[in-house]
Design a protein around this motif. Structure first.
Motif, PDB file in Angstrom:
ATOM      1  N   PHE A 109       6.496   0.261  -5.484  1.00  0.00           N
ATOM      2  CA  PHE A 109       5.963   0.777  -4.224  1.00  0.00           C
ATOM      3  C   PHE A 109       4.423   0.743  -4.204  1.00  0.00           C
ATOM      4  O   PHE A 109       3.821   0.534  -3.149  1.00  0.00           O
ATOM      5  N   TRP A 110       3.800   0.940  -5.356  1.00  0.00           N
ATOM      6  CA  TRP A 110       2.346   0.810  -5.430  1.00  0.00           C
ATOM      7  C   TRP A 110       1.922  -0.619  -5.074  1.00  0.00           C
ATOM      8  O   TRP A 110       0.943  -0.827  -4.359  1.00  0.00           O
ATOM      9  N   ALA A 111       2.645  -1.610  -5.594  1.00  0.00           N
ATOM     10  CA  ALA A 111       2.311  -3.014  -5.333  1.00  0.00           C
ATOM     11  C   ALA A 111       2.539  -3.378  -3.873  1.00  0.00           C
ATOM     12  O   ALA A 111       1.721  -4.079  -3.257  1.00  0.00           O
ATOM     13  N   ILE A 128      13.388  -9.869  -9.400  1.00  0.00           N
ATOM     14  CA  ILE A 128      12.566 -10.672  -8.495  1.00  0.00           C
ATOM     15  C   ILE A 128      11.223  -9.998  -8.248  1.00  0.00           C
ATOM     16  O   ILE A 128      10.193 -10.655  -8.113  1.00  0.00           O
ATOM     17  N   ALA A 129      11.199  -8.672  -8.242  1.00  0.00           N
ATOM     18  CA  ALA A 129       9.955  -7.921  -8.044  1.00  0.00           C
ATOM     19  C   ALA A 129       9.081  -7.993  -9.298  1.00  0.00           C
ATOM     20  O   ALA A 129       7.855  -8.151  -9.211  1.00  0.00           O
ATOM     21  N   ILE A 130       9.706  -7.878 -10.454  1.00  0.00           N
ATOM     22  CA  ILE A 130       8.953  -7.943 -11.715  1.00  0.00           C
ATOM     23  C   ILE A 130       8.245  -9.284 -11.839  1.00  0.00           C
ATOM     24  O   ILE A 130       7.081  -9.362 -12.247  1.00  0.00           O
ATOM     25  N   ALA A 131       8.929 -10.362 -11.451  1.00  0.00           N
ATOM     26  CA  ALA A 131       8.344 -11.693 -11.546  1.00  0.00           C
ATOM     27  C   ALA A 131       7.278 -11.917 -10.476  1.00  0.00           C
ATOM     28  O   ALA A 131       6.198 -12.443 -10.762  1.00  0.00           O
ATOM     29  N   TYR A 132       7.567 -11.522  -9.244  1.00  0.00           N
ATOM     30  CA  TYR A 132       6.661 -11.800  -8.128  1.00  0.00           C
ATOM     31  C   TYR A 132       5.340 -11.051  -8.260  1.00  0.00           C
ATOM     32  O   TYR A 132       4.268 -11.618  -8.076  1.00  0.00           O
ATOM     33  N   TRP A 133       5.411  -9.760  -8.587  1.00  0.00           N
ATOM     34  CA  TRP A 133       4.191  -8.961  -8.706  1.00  0.00           C
ATOM     35  C   TRP A 133       3.671  -8.884 -10.143  1.00  0.00           C
ATOM     36  O   TRP A 133       2.696  -8.187 -10.395  1.00  0.00           O
ATOM     37  N   THR A 178      11.511   6.233 -13.434  1.00  0.00           N
ATOM     38  CA  THR A 178      11.884   5.534 -14.671  1.00  0.00           C
ATOM     39  C   THR A 178      12.769   4.307 -14.438  1.00  0.00           C
ATOM     40  O   THR A 178      12.878   3.454 -15.308  1.00  0.00           O
ATOM     41  N   GLU A 179      13.394   4.227 -13.293  1.00  0.00           N
ATOM     42  CA  GLU A 179      14.313   3.124 -12.998  1.00  0.00           C
ATOM     43  C   GLU A 179      13.547   1.815 -12.841  1.00  0.00           C
ATOM     44  O   GLU A 179      12.492   1.757 -12.212  1.00  0.00           O
ATOM     45  N   SER A 180      14.089   0.737 -13.406  1.00  0.00           N
ATOM     46  CA  SER A 180      13.439  -0.577 -13.317  1.00  0.00           C
ATOM     47  C   SER A 180      13.653  -1.197 -11.944  1.00  0.00           C
ATOM     48  O   SER A 180      14.735  -1.082 -11.366  1.00  0.00           O
ATOM     49  N   ALA A 188       7.991  -1.782 -16.095  1.00  0.00           N
ATOM     50  CA  ALA A 188       7.675  -1.295 -14.757  1.00  0.00           C
ATOM     51  C   ALA A 188       8.803  -0.432 -14.199  1.00  0.00           C
ATOM     52  O   ALA A 188       9.952  -0.508 -14.636  1.00  0.00           O
ATOM     53  N   THR A 189       8.452   0.375 -13.224  1.00  0.00           N
ATOM     54  CA  THR A 189       9.419   1.248 -12.554  1.00  0.00           C
ATOM     55  C   THR A 189       9.427   0.948 -11.060  1.00  0.00           C
ATOM     56  O   THR A 189       8.564   0.230 -10.545  1.00  0.00           O
ATOM     57  N   VAL A 190      10.390   1.539 -10.358  1.00  0.00           N
ATOM     58  CA  VAL A 190      10.448   1.397  -8.904  1.00  0.00           C
ATOM     59  C   VAL A 190       9.194   1.988  -8.273  1.00  0.00           C
ATOM     60  O   VAL A 190       8.675   1.476  -7.278  1.00  0.00           O
TER      61      VAL A 190
END
Length: 311
Positions: free
Chosen positions: A258-260, A241-246, A235-237, A252-254
């Motif tokens: 890891f899936w990305a 930088i990850a939200i924007a890049y992928w 559940t943790e966001s 989204a969650t952590v």
């Protein structure tokens, strides 16, 4: 990673327009770059500077995230040497760090992925630099290879820049990274000048191991009991930088992160295995000139049409 609210988009446009009008009134030429305030309105911030100009988006569909764990059977001396080298390095590293697939926790996971990503970003950059210098010496094209490996190196670096926002390594850890990077970088550079095919096969097998590791981490998150530290990643966001890049989206969650990352590693696996089998002078098989021309022509037509509307 998401759309910009309309009011913030309008504010950014107003700010740029006002700056342009003021410059024209004073007779001074204005720079085209957004100010920090304007970039913040659009949600770009400084993190975007790390990847925004590299062209290749890292946004995956659900099918693309469900990667297959594949293994290329070693054939010939170089393949077997590369595979055995990877197995030896993994065995020693696992023993040195006490990593076990049946004991995956938040702390040892972060230590492992941060350290490995500092090393994983080296091969792509080495390949790009050596290919660049060879192209200059021979005064010949490289078939689009060096751009691909530059993007691969930066992609691995983005993994690192994401993970270090989740855990800040200490001084001893950073010193270990410094020594490891120096040693591995020197050895890999020498090896690449001798045999690029061996090096790309080596990286292909490394990425096979990376896909397996990230698969185990994802499963550990999924199976983590409620209330445990590992379960928080459900559940943790992830970092912004990850939200924007992928382009993960604000919900989204952590675990999604890891899936990305695993999908990235699968792509690197396939690319390096394929490139290892190419002959010297072959063109980048992932380069599609027709598609690029179509995109450029479409943009050109739209620009012409917009100019016609203004006239």
């Amino acid at each position: 990673g998401g759309s910009v609210p309309f009011n913030r988009f309008i504010e950014a446009i107003d700010s740029v327009a006002a700056k342009q009008l003021a410059a024209e009134a004073s007779g001074k030429i204005t720079e085209e770059h957004l100010t920090e305030e304007e970039a913040d309105l659009l949600g770009i911030r400084r993190d975007g500077l790390e990847y925004v100009n590299l062209g290749k988006p890292h946004a995956y569909t659900e099918d693309e995230l469900n990667i297959e764990l594949t293994h290329r059977k070693p054939e010939g001396f170089l393949d077997k040497a590369a595979y055995q080298s990877v197995q030896a390095v993994r065995f020693l590293f696992d023993k040195a760090t006490g990593w076990r697939m049946d004991n995956i926790k938040v702390d040892n996971t972060m230590n492992r992925v941060i350290f490995l990503e500092t090393i994983a970003a080296v091969p792509g950059m080495v390949a790009a630099v050596i290919r660049h210098l060879r192209s200059l010496r021979q005064m010949k094209t490289d078939g689009g290879m060096l751009q691909m490996f530059l993007e691969e190196a930066n992609n691995e670096r983005m993994h690192l820049l994401t993970f270090v926002q989740m855990k800040n390594p200490g001084l001893a850890f950073r010193l270990t990274v410094l020594l490891s990077q120096f040693g591995f970088g020197a050895v890999f550079s020498l090896a690449y000048m001798i045999s690029p095919a061996f090096c790309h096969r080596f990286v292909g097998y490394v990425e096979e191991e990376a896909c397996t590791t990230y698969t185990k981490i994802i499963k550990a998150i999924e199976d983590a009991p409620e209330g445990s530290e590992m379960a928080k990643w459900k559940t943790e966001s992830p970092p912004d930088i990850a939200i924007a890049y992928w382009k993960l989206g604000r919900d989204a969650t952590v675990q999604d992160l890891f899936w990305a990352v695993r999908a990235d590693e699968a792509e690197h696996r396939d690319v390096n295995h394929l490139v290892s089998s190419l002959k010297d002078g072959d063109q980048n098989p992932f380069y599609d000139p027709e598609k690029k021309v179509n995109v450029m022509l479409t943009k050109y037509v739209r620009d012409i049409m917009s100019r016609g509307d203004k006239a």
